[in-house]
Every structure is written in C-alpha cells, then in structure tokens.
Design a protein around this motif. Structure first.
Motif, short mmCIF file in Angstrom:
data_model
loop_
_atom_site.label_atom_id
_atom_site.label_comp_id
_atom_site.label_asym_id
_atom_site.label_seq_id
_atom_site.Cartn_x
_atom_site.Cartn_y
_atom_site.Cartn_z
N GLY A 190 30.09 59.78 69.25
CA GLY A 190 30.49 60.68 68.19
C GLY A 190 30.71 59.98 66.86
O GLY A 190 30.33 58.85 66.64
N ILE A 191 31.40 60.70 65.99
CA ILE A 191 31.63 60.25 64.62
C ILE A 191 33.10 60.47 64.28
O ILE A 191 33.62 61.56 64.47
CB ILE A 191 30.75 61.05 63.63
N ALA A 192 33.78 59.47 63.83
CA ALA A 192 33.31 58.14 63.45
C ALA A 192 33.85 57.10 64.42
O ALA A 192 34.94 57.26 64.98
CB ALA A 192 33.76 57.79 62.03
N THR A 193 33.09 56.05 64.59
CA THR A 193 33.39 55.01 65.56
C THR A 193 34.83 54.53 65.47
O THR A 193 35.56 54.48 66.47
CB THR A 193 32.45 53.80 65.35
N ASN A 194 35.27 54.15 64.27
CA ASN A 194 36.57 53.51 64.09
C ASN A 194 37.69 54.48 63.77
O ASN A 194 38.81 54.04 63.48
CB ASN A 194 36.48 52.43 63.00
N PHE A 195 37.43 55.76 63.85
CA PHE A 195 38.49 56.76 63.67
C PHE A 195 38.64 57.59 64.94
O PHE A 195 39.41 57.24 65.83
CB PHE A 195 38.20 57.64 62.43
N GLY A 196 37.90 58.67 65.05
CA GLY A 196 38.06 59.56 66.20
C GLY A 196 37.70 58.93 67.53
O GLY A 196 38.40 59.11 68.53
N ALA B 33 34.38 47.32 65.75
CA ALA B 33 34.91 48.05 66.90
C ALA B 33 34.07 47.77 68.15
O ALA B 33 34.61 47.49 69.22
CB ALA B 33 34.97 49.55 66.61
N CYS B 34 32.76 47.84 68.02
CA CYS B 34 31.88 47.67 69.19
C CYS B 34 31.88 46.25 69.72
O CYS B 34 31.85 46.03 70.93
CB CYS B 34 30.46 48.11 68.86
N GLN B 35 31.90 45.27 68.84
CA GLN B 35 31.82 43.88 69.26
C GLN B 35 33.15 43.29 69.68
O GLN B 35 33.18 42.33 70.46
CB GLN B 35 31.22 43.03 68.13
N ASN B 36 34.24 43.83 69.20
CA ASN B 36 35.55 43.25 69.47
C ASN B 36 36.43 44.18 70.30
O ASN B 36 36.64 43.94 71.48
CB ASN B 36 36.24 42.88 68.15
N THR B 37 36.89 45.26 69.72
CA THR B 37 37.83 46.15 70.40
C THR B 37 37.25 46.76 71.66
O THR B 37 37.84 46.70 72.74
CB THR B 37 38.28 47.26 69.44
N PHE B 38 36.07 47.39 71.57
CA PHE B 38 35.53 48.15 72.69
C PHE B 38 35.16 47.26 73.87
O PHE B 38 35.28 47.67 75.02
CB PHE B 38 34.33 48.98 72.26
N LYS B 39 34.69 46.05 73.61
CA LYS B 39 34.31 45.17 74.71
C LYS B 39 35.52 44.66 75.49
O LYS B 39 35.38 44.22 76.63
CB LYS B 39 33.48 44.00 74.19
N VAL B 40 36.70 44.73 74.89
CA VAL B 40 37.93 44.40 75.61
C VAL B 40 38.41 45.59 76.42
O VAL B 40 38.96 45.43 77.52
CB VAL B 40 39.02 43.95 74.61
N MET B 41 38.17 46.80 75.93
CA MET B 41 38.65 48.02 76.57
C MET B 41 37.72 48.55 77.65
O MET B 41 38.15 49.27 78.55
CB MET B 41 38.85 49.12 75.51
N GLY B 42 36.44 48.23 77.55
CA GLY B 42 35.47 48.80 78.49
C GLY B 42 34.12 48.16 78.33
O GLY B 42 34.00 46.97 78.04
N LYS B 43 33.07 48.96 78.50
CA LYS B 43 31.69 48.47 78.43
C LYS B 43 30.96 49.15 77.28
O LYS B 43 31.10 50.36 77.09
CB LYS B 43 30.96 48.74 79.75
N VAL B 44 30.20 48.38 76.55
CA VAL B 44 29.40 48.89 75.44
C VAL B 44 27.94 48.86 75.86
O VAL B 44 27.41 47.81 76.21
CB VAL B 44 29.62 48.05 74.16
N ARG B 45 27.30 50.04 75.86
CA ARG B 45 25.93 50.15 76.34
C ARG B 45 25.11 51.03 75.39
O ARG B 45 25.65 51.84 74.64
CB ARG B 45 25.89 50.78 77.74
N SER B 46 23.81 50.91 75.46
CA SER B 46 22.91 51.78 74.69
C SER B 46 22.74 53.10 75.43
O SER B 46 23.00 53.21 76.64
CB SER B 46 21.55 51.11 74.51
#
Length: 196
Positions: free
Chosen positions: A129-135, A168-181
C-alpha cells in the motif's frame, strides 16, 4: 512462512490506503500505477486460493492531527473532496474483500482488524500500500507487537520519497519480517497450494 511456500489459510493480505488521494501522487521508487497493479495481482492470487484480502482506508477529515514541525495537514487546508477518499477504481476492491476504516496512520488502533484476523486464524500478514513509511510501517509495528509474522511486498508499496521507502525496506522491515517481491510471493502462493 518459508521462502518456498505459504499457507494461504493462515495468511491475510492487508493493503493500506489505496485511495484516490494517494494513487494520484508522485511516488518513489515505484510509481502509483505499478504499486496498485502489484496489489491487484496479489489480491487476485489470494482470492483465487480462498485467502483473506483486507483493504484499509483512512478518513482524511478525521485523521489525528497533533502539533508537529512539518504536519501532513497544514492549518487551514480544506477537507479533501469525497471522491479523494474513495478507493481507486484501479485497486479493484471486490464485494468479498474486507474493508477496515481507520482514523490514524496504523490500521490496528481503534479498528476491528485484529479481531477479524484472529477469528480467521491468521498468523501471517502480507503488507502493501501507500505510503511505505507511514500507513504501512505504522500497521507493521502494531502487528509485530501483537505477534503476527510479517511479509512486506516491496514493489506493492511506495512513498513520497524513494529514500524513505528504501530505508524502511532495507532496515526496519528486514528486522520485523521478510521483504519479498510480488513475483516471489505469487510463487510462494503457488508452492503452498501445490500448484506448479
């Protein structure tokens, strides 16, 4: 969830604020049409396999506004027209989808989202969704605190600045879970249901 397959029955796709006021913005690094298109692909795959699809919308006129150095809504800004807060037609929200309405950045506080997920036996949330670093990030932090496993569809979200999305994707999200395409997630859906 592992990288090869995903259990659709215990997974929900939660898509944040795909409303006209967001989908008509200049976004980076992924343009709005690509974000919405990837969200549609994920939603279609989930629906086709009996999965849970949740669209979250924010009521802009009721959005919490506290003192800030750079507030999102400047004093004296007129309320958005009704069509601005409608879901983008391109998001293809279906009658079988669940719609959650929020009045803040995150989708959990003051809504019934947690109850809806728990009653369906959901333990994993895919976010876009939109926006990555807010909602998206606000929702992810609350979900993480409540013990949900998280998967972030990197190319099914974007922000107003590429740097904010990428941080957010490279730092925060990779600590919280998995980042995938989106493609990797669709492959995982197919593997999880025994499809080719």
């Amino acid at each position: 969830m592992n990288d090869e397959k995903m259990d659709i029955g215990s997974t929900a796709l939660v898509l944040i604020d795909l409303q006209n006021f967001n989908t008509t913005r200049e976004l980076a690094p992924h343009p709005a049409d690509r974000v919405v298109g990837n969200c549609v692909l994920l939603a279609d795959e989930m629906r086709n396999r009996g999965g849970m699809v949740v669209f979250v919308r924010v009521l802009m006129g009721e959005l919490l506004a506290l003192p800030a150095d750079n507030p999102m809504k400047k004093p004296g800004t007129p309320e958005p027209p009704p069509e601005a807060i409608q879901f983008s037609p391109d998001a293809q929200v279906q009658a079988t989808d669940i719609v959650v309405t929020k009045r803040q950045w995150g989708a959990f506080y003051g809504t019934n989202l947690e109850q809806l997920l728990r009653r369906r036996g959901i333990d994993t949330i895919i976010l876009g969704g939109i926006a990555t670093n807010f909602g998206v990030e606000s929702t992810a932090r609350a979900a993480f605190d409540q013990g949900f496993a998280l998967v972030f569809a990197e190319d099914a979200m974007s922000s107003m600045q590429a740097e904010a999305h990428e941080f957010a994707c490279q730092n925060t999200f990779k600590v919280m879970g998995k980042v995938r395409s989106t493609r990797a997630l669709i492959d995982a859906f197919q593997a999880g249901t025994g499809d080719a």
